[in-house]
Design an enzyme around this catalytic site. Structure first.
Site, short mmCIF file in Angstrom:
data_model
loop_
_atom_site.label_atom_id
_atom_site.label_comp_id
_atom_site.label_asym_id
_atom_site.label_seq_id
_atom_site.Cartn_x
_atom_site.Cartn_y
_atom_site.Cartn_z
N LYS A 224 5.04 3.24 0.39
CA LYS A 224 3.62 3.45 0.10
C LYS A 224 3.24 3.06 -1.33
CE LYS A 224 0.16 6.94 0.82
NZ LYS A 224 -0.13 8.35 1.05
N LYS B 1 4.97 5.36 9.79
CA LYS B 1 5.75 4.61 10.80
C LYS B 1 7.13 4.27 10.26
CE LYS B 1 2.37 2.87 13.98
NZ LYS B 1 1.23 3.69 13.57
#
Ligand code: 8GT
Ligand code: MN
Ligand code: MN
Length: 339
Positions: A62, A74
């Site tokens: 991220k 995911k």
């Protein structure tokens, strides 16, 4: 355009993430038609493909530009379970599988694939028995569905380039012929061959005038005819004034290859080269940057946006680098335009 493959090689430490992201991207493009999601997944795959070390958590992913909350979750799911429930569901869904298979055929998009599925056609084998509903493009696409999925080695494109340049310059030596796409980015193999041609006599103002009098629209046809006569071009999928989509075969022992040719005005050549060189993700990023700087960039021109958002006159461009310099974007060689 050729069908997308994961932007990753075995050497990429995040290979498996790239693979599932590319599969999700293809699903969004071919089955749901959510092009925004398609772009988000592809961007994430390209960011991870360029990342030098193995990502070990969603949180770590991220931190990278282009990876948000949903994709990071995911990645965690994949790391924890070795699979994605969403992809499992897709694999077990008959309609999704049928549409994915049918859209392998050049010229069959998701709308056509859905229609065929509703009529009871769910595989390429079945489609071969029901070709009456297909356009010429789709019939040719079906005929070469396996050939068109084979990657084209660089050495073969180099040979095709020689034939193209020789044949086109034989019509008029002032033609300029450039193979763009992944070949120009230096890739060892490509999904198709993207050719751009121009001629110093063909400027955009001239072409606009000619359009009315319909005098320039035979040029690309003449080029295609010459390429047919020399035996290189074997099929036409579509042929317009400035865009040819078709197929070529270098020799009988080799597969038939997808060939795209664009004929672009001389004064718009550099914007065209930039566009057709890609990658499409690189173009997307560069165009977004241009907008932030108050410019609109497309395959024809770079234009400043006035305070009302209306594009002004095109910036004069004398090289590909001019485009980068005009918007203050760091210049990248074609080989560095992957992500
Ligand atoms: P490839 O080896 O898979 O062919 O990779 P590529 O050469 O990078 O992709 P491409 O799909 O052949 O597209 C080359 C360039 O053509 C892209 O950068 C893009 O800007 C432009 N392009 C078109 N039409 C289309 C289209 O319909 N889809 C995509 N994705 N790109 C297109 O001109
Ligand atoms: Mn292409
Ligand atoms: Mn290409």
């Amino acid at each position: 355009m050729s069908k997308r493959k994961a932007p990753s090689e075995e050497s990429n430490p995040n290979h498996d993430f790239c693979e599932f992201l590319t599969e999700l991207a293809e699903y969004e493009k071919n089955v749901t038609g959510h092009i925004h999601k398609y772009k988000v997944y592809r961007k994430a795959a390209s960011v991870l493909a360029a990342h030098p070390t193995r990502i070990t958590s969603g949180a770590e992913a991220k931190k990278l530009q282009g990876i948000g909350d949903k994709i990071s979750k995911k990645i965690d799911e994949f790391l924890q379970t070795g699979k994605l429930q969403k992809l499992d569901n897709i694999h077990h869904d008959k309609e999704s599988q049928a549409i994915q298979e049918l859209t392998r055929v050049s010229g069959i998009g998701r709308a056509k694939a859905k229609k065929l599925y509703e009529e009871g056609i769910s595989s390429i084998e079945e489609l071969k028995k029901h070709t009456n509903q297909l356009t010429h493009h789709q019939i040719v696409g079906l005929k070469y569905v396996n050939d068109f999925e084979q990657k084209i080695p660089r050495e073969e494109i180099e040979k095709i380039e020689k034939v193209l340049v020789k044949t086109i310059k034989n019509l008029d030596k002032e033609y300029d012929v450039t193979i763009c796409g992944s070949y120009r980015r230096g890739k060892a193999c490509s999904g198709d061959i993207d050719v751009l041609i121009t001629h110093p006599h063909y400027k955009s103002d001239r072409i606009d005038k000619d359009k009315k009098s319909k005098t320039h629209n035979h040029i690309l046809k003449e080029v295609v005819e010459a390429l047919e006569n020399c035996g290189l071009v074997t099929e036409t999928l579509s042929l317009g004034d400035s865009k040819f989509m078709g197929a070529c075969q270098l020799s009988a022992d080799l597969p038939t290859r997808r060939l795209d040719i664009r004929f672009q005005p001389y004064d718009q050549y550099y914007c065209s080269i930039l566009h057709f060189t890609g990658s499409d993700i690189f173009n997307q990023d560069m165009r977004a940057f241009a907008l932030e700087q108050g410019f609109t960039l497309n395959e024809y021109t770079l234009r400043p946006l006035g305070s009302t958002g209306v594009p002004g006159e095109p910036v004069e461009i004398c090289s590909e680098k001019d485009i980068f310099d005009s918007i203050g974007y760091p210049y990248k060689e074609p080989k560095d335009r992957e992500g």
